[in-house]
Design a protein around this motif. Structure first.
Motif, short mmCIF file in Angstrom:
data_model
loop_
_atom_site.label_atom_id
_atom_site.label_comp_id
_atom_site.label_asym_id
_atom_site.label_seq_id
_atom_site.Cartn_x
_atom_site.Cartn_y
_atom_site.Cartn_z
N VAL A 172 0.88 -1.16 0.00
CA VAL A 172 0.00 0.00 0.00
C VAL A 172 0.91 1.21 0.00
N GLY A 173 0.91 1.96 -1.10
CA GLY A 173 1.85 3.06 -1.24
C GLY A 173 3.22 2.51 -1.60
N ALA A 174 4.25 3.09 -1.03
CA ALA A 174 5.62 2.68 -1.34
C ALA A 174 5.91 1.28 -0.78
N PRO A 175 6.67 0.45 -1.50
CA PRO A 175 7.03 -0.88 -1.01
C PRO A 175 7.74 -0.80 0.35
N GLY A 176 7.34 -1.70 1.23
CA GLY A 176 7.97 -1.78 2.54
C GLY A 176 7.39 -0.87 3.60
N VAL A 177 6.38 -0.07 3.25
CA VAL A 177 5.80 0.87 4.22
C VAL A 177 4.57 0.29 4.89
N SER A 178 3.65 -0.25 4.10
CA SER A 178 2.47 -0.90 4.68
C SER A 178 1.92 -1.93 3.70
N MET A 179 1.18 -2.90 4.25
CA MET A 179 0.74 -4.03 3.47
C MET A 179 -0.72 -4.36 3.78
N LEU A 180 -1.42 -4.82 2.75
CA LEU A 180 -2.79 -5.32 2.89
C LEU A 180 -2.78 -6.77 2.43
#
Length: 154
Positions: free
Chosen positions: A44-52
């Protein structure tokens, strides 16, 4: 010590249908697909910042409505309603009304729009405002908030 929420996982009734929905949203990038577990994971957004993560029928085929918010920039929120409409996704404000009249949460302060995924999960695009928090005020329209701060349009 905690810096934020890194990941959110939701149970979906049909991983393919839900994947088709989430993969259309700007800023969502497929990270990994686990076909054996009927799961997909997205940046979600930039890789490594948040995940769904979405997973079909886990831990049960019963899908309970969940809510989560994606943080967006204020300028992106202004165009999000049109982009979601172009994708055939209806939006609404906090009160369940047409998203043409967005609401501000003065205690934060933030403004947002809401929409549902194919299983009825409530998704919010939320943009923080640069103004000072006003926890003494009730939720109000963005227009009222701007008027309170001497601005004329949102």
């Amino acid at each position: 010590m905690i810096k934020g929420i890194f990941e959110t996982h939701i149970n979906v009734s049909d991983v393919e249908r839900s994947a088709a929905f989430y993969e259309r949203l700007p800023g969502i990038t497929l990270l990994h697909e686990d076909t054996a577990r009927k799961s997909r994971f997205y940046w979600v957004g930039a890789p490594g910042v948040s995940m769904l993560g979405i997973r079909e029928n886990y831990p049960t085929p019963l899908v309970q409505r969940q809510h989560f918010a994606f943080r967006v920039e204020l300028d992106d929120l202004r165009s999000a309603r049109e982009e979601l409409s172009r994708l055939g996704i209806p939006t609404e404000n906090f009160h369940g009304e047409d998203a043409a009249q967005l609401m501000v949460f003065p205690f934060m302060p933030a403004v947002s729009i809401y929409f549902d995924d194919p299983d009825g999960h409530s998704i919010e695009y939320l943009a923080m405002l640069d103004d000072e928090p006003r926890p003494d005020l009730p939720i109000m329209s963005w227009q009222e908030w701007d008027h309170l701060h001497g601005r004329t349009e949102s």
